[in-house]
Design a protein around this motif. Sequence first.
Motif, PDB file in Angstrom:
ATOM      1  N   ARG A  78     104.520 -40.517  75.469  1.00 30.83           N
ATOM      2  CA  ARG A  78     104.281 -39.810  76.811  1.00 30.83           C
ATOM      3  C   ARG A  78     103.673 -40.514  77.744  1.00 30.83           C
ATOM      4  O   ARG A  78     103.643 -40.255  79.171  1.00 30.83           O
ATOM      5  CB  ARG A  78     103.603 -38.448  76.477  1.00 30.83           C
ATOM      6  CG  ARG A  78     104.420 -37.315  75.871  1.00 30.83           C
ATOM      7  CD  ARG A  78     103.868 -36.023  75.545  1.00 30.83           C
ATOM      8  NE  ARG A  78     105.160 -35.170  75.157  1.00 30.83           N
ATOM      9  CZ  ARG A  78     104.865 -34.012  74.551  1.00 30.83           C
ATOM     10  NH1 ARG A  78     103.932 -33.466  74.688  1.00 30.83           N
ATOM     11  NH2 ARG A  78     105.823 -33.472  73.942  1.00 30.83           N
TER      12      ARG A  78
ATOM     13  N   ALA B  83     112.675 -35.279  81.353  1.00 34.01           N
ATOM     14  CA  ALA B  83     111.252 -35.391  80.606  1.00 34.01           C
ATOM     15  C   ALA B  83     110.219 -35.085  81.627  1.00 34.01           C
ATOM     16  O   ALA B  83     109.380 -33.922  81.055  1.00 34.01           O
ATOM     17  CB  ALA B  83     111.066 -37.119  80.522  1.00 34.01           C
TER      18      ALA B  83
ATOM     19  N   ALA C  45     113.033 -43.874  83.178  1.00 33.96           N
ATOM     20  CA  ALA C  45     111.680 -44.301  82.277  1.00 33.96           C
ATOM     21  C   ALA C  45     110.528 -44.194  83.113  1.00 33.96           C
ATOM     22  O   ALA C  45     109.445 -44.021  82.732  1.00 33.96           O
ATOM     23  CB  ALA C  45     112.053 -45.661  81.682  1.00 33.96           C
TER      24      ALA C  45
ATOM     25  N   THR D   4     108.239 -40.140  84.162  1.00 31.20           N
ATOM     26  CA  THR D   4     107.068 -39.736  83.502  1.00 31.20           C
ATOM     27  C   THR D   4     105.790 -40.321  83.716  1.00 31.20           C
ATOM     28  O   THR D   4     104.610 -40.407  83.288  1.00 31.20           O
ATOM     29  CB  THR D   4     106.901 -39.458  81.864  1.00 31.20           C
ATOM     30  OG1 THR D   4     107.453 -41.012  81.388  1.00 31.20           O
ATOM     31  CG2 THR D   4     108.205 -38.689  81.515  1.00 31.20           C
TER      32      THR D   4
ATOM     33  N   ALA E 201     115.447 -40.251  73.886  1.00 24.06           N
ATOM     34  CA  ALA E 201     114.758 -38.878  74.291  1.00 24.06           C
ATOM     35  C   ALA E 201     113.328 -38.660  73.982  1.00 24.06           C
ATOM     36  O   ALA E 201     112.455 -38.490  74.616  1.00 24.06           O
ATOM     37  CB  ALA E 201     115.577 -37.406  73.772  1.00 24.06           C
ATOM     38  N   MET E 202     113.243 -39.120  72.676  1.00 25.95           N
ATOM     39  CA  MET E 202     111.960 -39.143  71.991  1.00 25.95           C
ATOM     40  C   MET E 202     111.071 -40.186  72.675  1.00 25.95           C
ATOM     41  O   MET E 202     109.815 -40.345  73.013  1.00 25.95           O
ATOM     42  CB  MET E 202     112.001 -39.592  70.452  1.00 25.95           C
ATOM     43  CG  MET E 202     112.968 -38.898  69.775  1.00 25.95           C
ATOM     44  SD  MET E 202     112.175 -38.088  68.469  1.00 25.95           S
ATOM     45  CE  MET E 202     111.324 -38.849  67.636  1.00 25.95           C
ATOM     46  N   ALA E 203     111.694 -41.386  73.279  1.00 26.15           N
ATOM     47  CA  ALA E 203     110.974 -42.473  73.692  1.00 26.15           C
ATOM     48  C   ALA E 203     110.348 -41.980  75.137  1.00 26.15           C
ATOM     49  O   ALA E 203     109.221 -42.400  75.698  1.00 26.15           O
ATOM     50  CB  ALA E 203     111.776 -43.795  74.286  1.00 26.15           C
ATOM     51  N   LEU E 204     110.840 -40.686  75.740  1.00 25.97           N
ATOM     52  CA  LEU E 204     110.610 -40.294  76.983  1.00 25.97           C
ATOM     53  C   LEU E 204     109.524 -39.127  76.733  1.00 25.97           C
ATOM     54  O   LEU E 204     108.861 -38.434  77.675  1.00 25.97           O
ATOM     55  CB  LEU E 204     111.740 -39.407  77.714  1.00 25.97           C
ATOM     56  CG  LEU E 204     112.692 -40.415  78.367  1.00 25.97           C
ATOM     57  CD1 LEU E 204     113.876 -39.508  78.697  1.00 25.97           C
ATOM     58  CD2 LEU E 204     111.973 -40.974  79.731  1.00 25.97           C
ATOM     59  N   GLY E 205     109.057 -38.942  75.334  1.00 25.33           N
ATOM     60  CA  GLY E 205     108.033 -38.050  74.987  1.00 25.33           C
ATOM     61  C   GLY E 205     108.325 -36.743  74.595  1.00 25.33           C
ATOM     62  O   GLY E 205     107.788 -35.723  74.475  1.00 25.33           O
ATOM     63  N   LEU E 206     109.717 -36.541  74.561  1.00 28.73           N
ATOM     64  CA  LEU E 206     110.133 -35.110  73.893  1.00 28.73           C
ATOM     65  C   LEU E 206     109.984 -35.279  72.331  1.00 28.73           C
ATOM     66  O   LEU E 206     110.095 -36.365  71.850  1.00 28.73           O
ATOM     67  CB  LEU E 206     111.594 -35.072  74.079  1.00 28.73           C
ATOM     68  CG  LEU E 206     112.131 -34.558  75.423  1.00 28.73           C
ATOM     69  CD1 LEU E 206     111.968 -35.605  76.611  1.00 28.73           C
ATOM     70  CD2 LEU E 206     113.551 -34.032  75.512  1.00 28.73           C
TER      71      LEU E 206
END
Lengths: 216, 496
Positions: free
Chosen positions: A83, A107, A156, A159, B399-404
């Motif tokens: 995150r 995101a 990217a 966030t 998606a996971m790289a965005l923090g999901l």
Amino acid sequence: MIELRGLGKRFGERVLFEGLDLDLVPGRTTVIMGRSGSGKSTLLRMINQLERHDAGVVRLSPIEIPAGLPHAEWSRRATALRRRTGMVFQGYQLFGHLNVLDNVTLAPRIVQRVPRAAAEQQARSLLELVGMAQAVTRFPARLSGGEAQRVAIARALATQPEVLLLDEPTSALDPGSTADVVRVIGDLKARGFTLAMVTHDPVLGHQLADELIELD
Amino acid sequence: MSRVLVALMLAGAMLTGALSAQAPLPERYREAGVIRWGADAEGGAPFVYLDAGQPARGEVGFEVDLAKALGELLGVEFRRVQAPYENLVQVLDRGDCDVVLNGFEPTPARRDLVRFSRPYYIFQQQLSVGPQVRDVRSLADLVGRRVGVLGQSRSHELLRAQPGLEVVVYESNVTAYEDVVNGRNAASLADLPIARAMRPLFPQLVDVGEPFDAFYYCMAVRRGEPDLQRALDAALGELLANGSLERIYRAWDLWVPAEARLGDAEVASAFADDGVRAAGAIDWGMALPLLGLGALRTLGISVAAFVFAVVLGLVVALLRLHGPRPLRWCAVAYVELLRGTPILVQLLLLYYGLGQIEGMQLTAMQAGVLGLGLNYAAYEAEIYRGALSAIPRAQREAAMALGLTTAQSLRQVVVPQALRLSLAPSTNDFIALFKDSSIVMVITVVELTKQYQMLANVTGRFIVLGLVTSGFYLLMSLPLAYAARRFEQKLDRDGA
Ligand SMILES: Nc1ncnc2c1ncn2[C@@H]1O[C@H](COP(=O)(O)OP(=O)(O)OP(=O)(O)O)[C@@H](O)[C@H]1O
Ligand SMILES: [Mg+2]
């Protein structure tokens, strides 16, 4: 600052990294180069834990991820770390079912629970920054490679990550598109973003690098 | 050779001669040496059935004995052909058997369709109720209650003539009684021979009231074969006269005082004058609303079952791909189990099987929706599994790289794209389910196909009613296919 300490990674018999130390210093650009198969992508993916390491620790204070955590705990910490980082993939990996604007707002809305209107406003200014403001309603399949990669950078950044990881962001692009994307990256560097970039292109590498890492 | 024996043989020859002179068996049957008689052995006691206690005896029943006696008298083999009771007329018409001999009643509707022999048995009606039902002595006491009955039988006709009953139609007496025992229905009305034969199987049931009504079992032949009918009439007359019929019926405890009338002229000739009548007219004012109602029910069942199948199928597919190991195995087992066994068995288990367990009883509609849904969920799960696997791993990583989280990535990125990929095969499945939904008729749901079958059986108008029924199906499935195609085109335009 992201710190890697004593990092080890092996695939089966093959030892890819052993005792690797690396700091991603705020405001500086780290360029990772090296021949194909040397582990550039793996290193980048270990930084945001898309790949788990076998030894050492990845730290983004106060998050600390030593090797060998139980899965649930690792997964919790990895998500927290991700995150605070952003990643740009060689193959863009835009979400095909969402238009450009929704790709960028996903995101913030899901992870940070930003209200839609605010997320969209912020997304528009990011798309402005990468020169894609005119494309908000288009779908990824209708974008050129350079356009897609610039949207991917905006996504990217949405966030507000402390570090942006870029894995060969230009290697799939024609020269014209490459120039567009390089201009955007140079812009980010000039604004003081912390970047870590893998590239095959020595000219680009030397042009942008504050730190240069050669893997072999 | 003894003189007695010779005399007996001569008498026998004269007898057969007399018989054949009077009404000879048509040439083609004498040459073939075989008459095929159609009957349904499922729930077929005491007509024709397999005795579960003594399976080695093969098929038994008073009609098996009757067929043997007829065969010996006519000098041909009577060979039984299995046919669903409700389709006996069609099986006969198509030439898959030559005679129907199966407790078959000469109802007015059937008299339009086939030719009946003289009656060979006079049967009455027996009302049976469940163990908890105390207040019922006759049909009149059953107003507002559910009463089960074998479809298209004399009993069915009598129930329909009785106002205020909720009549539930079954394809076999066993299941009709089953649903009285488990409390779904208050009572069941059946022919006396059936009630008597089934009593040992359902000791909990109580027969109430005196046997009433009197109607006939006759053999049926195709309308165009009056010669065969006359030959059978003559043979039956002979079996009655020489006491064979009485002997057979007594052996089966079926000889009741009413049988004395079998020899009466008006009974014997009751159907002799049936000419060849035209196929029944269709009352469209009645038929169309019935078909429409059946269509609505088909649509309702299909939509409900498919919504269920889609949701469950997606859960199963996700568990199989991303669930913890034990659940992964459960998902695999579920798919293989449901795909590897016939849906018919699944439905019967759900409805009649669960029906035997206190507190687990489903209505026919519930069992139908649940059965179809559970079954199609297995197929949907495979479609979704394929589609989910087709979404590149890198999409989830992005998606996971965005923090999901993993779950958020699946929910926001992978599943929506997989569902789009599944749209075409899923639509195909829905259309298949939509047509397959007619299978729920085996658990007493009267949907479109069943309604068609019943109307066609009464009127004999299989073609025209079949076309109208097909029209109803198309009316419902075509717009769906069209909408799915439009949606896909829109997705194509988006490049999504
Ligand atoms: N999941 C994996 N399982 C086994 N081996 C892997 C896996 N991922 C990468 N490798 C191996 O590790 C090595 C490094 O891979 P990596 O993708 O990091 O290389 P790279 O330097 O990025 O190469 P390229 O320049 O071609 O992108 C390669 O030999 C690769 O085959
Ligand atoms: Mg690489």
